[in-house]
Write a protein that holds these residues in place. Structure first.
Motif: not given
Ligand SMILES: *[C@@H]1O[C@H](CO)[C@@H](O)[C@H](O)[C@H]1NC(C)=O
Ligand SMILES: *[C@@H]1O[C@H](CO)[C@@H](O)[C@H](O)[C@H]1NC(C)=O
Ligand SMILES: *[C@@H]1O[C@H](CO)[C@@H](O)[C@H](O)[C@H]1NC(C)=O
Length: 298
Positions: A137-141, A144-146
């Protein structure tokens, strides 16, 4: 004239080649899942006069021998319990197919001459294993980007999906196996398939994003809320404290003028009521007003 004849000859041979191709070497590919049945049809309604019709495997065993005159059939002992032959349309059904049953199956008639009617290439294969979808998972500000990965026995696919807008599907395939990664409005789906079966794994992206959002609000806003409350309580505390100090000093002044003992008692109780820095207040009172009586009392 000569040229036309040559072209005619060429055309004829081409057509002949086509016919011989379809008539003899063309095979029909059939895929069967292990344990399933397969039905092989003769693919034609017009059979020439024949004495015997047989279905054979590529070990040249006669799975079934059908005698036209007596309308009787004789199945091969090794296929006895798992073969159905229809003596109206000559279809052959083989049951409980195993991988060792893979191979060529041929129907032929024997009469004045022997003739192949149809050939099947039967492949018996196992059902696919279920793919495994994992969220990294990844949560950009702002959204919701997964990102996630789908793994099957043969392949790995990775992709990232933004909630609310589906990326195009990712496909990879090799021989009979295919892995497709795509998303619908609510879910991320990974579909692993081969020619006989498919299995999927899916993750509810909506729920995942809503959980993410809640968590994010709690951590970010939770922190600032705590800070704000800290400041508010601090300010209120200071105001209340100053008020008390002021009250104490005013009373002190009055007390000096009135020389009233009960008032001193009040101040004393008040100072005692205040938690903590009782001493500071007392000193402050003393320094502030320099009255011998208050210095004594404080
Ligand atoms: C997603 O996570 C990685 C590390 O876990 C990070 O380097 C990256 O910037 C993240 N991308 C977003 C869009 O949050
Ligand atoms: C032949 O008959 C069997 C049994 O009635 C049927 O299941 C099969 O579909 C038929 N095949 C064709 C090609 O019509
Ligand atoms: C999975 O893929 C197979 C083969 O492409 C397809 O037949 C099947 O409908 C797919 N399943 C879903 C849920 O899309």
């Amino acid at each position: 004239m000569f040229v036309t004849m040559a072209v005619d000859h060429l055309l004829t041979s081409f057509i002949l080649l086509l016919i011989s191709n379809t008539g003899f070497s063309a095979e029909i590919s059939v895929f069967v899942q292990t344990g399933d049945s397969v039905q092989l049809d003769i693919q034609t309604h017009e059979l020439l006069e024949f004495d015997v019709l047989s279905w054979t495997n590529d070990k040249s065993e006669n799975i079934v021998r059908f005698i036209h005159a007596s309308k009787t059939e004789k199945p091969h002992p090794s296929y006895k319990d798992r073969v159905d032959f229809n003596d109206e349309n000559f279809s052959l059904t083989l049951k409980n197919m195993q991988k060792t049953d893979s191979g060529l199956y041929t129907a032929r008639t024997i009469g004045e001459s022997e003739k192949i009617i149809v050939t099947y290439r039967v492949s018996v294969i196992d059902a696919v294993e279920a793919p495994v979808l994992t969220v990294k998972s990844n949560w950009s500000s702002d959204s919701c980007l997964i990102s996630f990965t789908c793994r099957s026995h043969e392949f790995t696919l990775s992709s990232a999906f933004k909630y609310g807008s589906c990326s195009p599907e990712e496909v990879t395939s090799h021989e009979i196996y295919t892995l497709i990664l795509y998303c619908s409005e609510e879910s991320i789906i990974c579909n692993h398939s081969n020619t006989v079966s498919w299995k999927e794994d899916r993750i509810n992206i909506k729920r995942l994003c809503e959980d993410n959002e809640r968590f994010s609000i709690e951590t970010h806003h939770g922190l600032s809320m705590f800070g704000l409350m800290f400041i508010v309580f601090g300010v209120v505390g200071v105001i209340v404290f100053s008020g008390l100090v002021l009250y104490c000093c005013c009373k002190n002044n009055k007390g000096v003028k009135q020389s009233d003992d009960t008032d001193y008692d009040d101040v004393e109780t008040l100072t005692q009521k205040m938690t903590g820095d009782t001493w500071t207040t007392i000193i402050y009172c003393t320094v502030g007003h320099q009255t011998p009586s208050s210095a004594h009392d404080c």
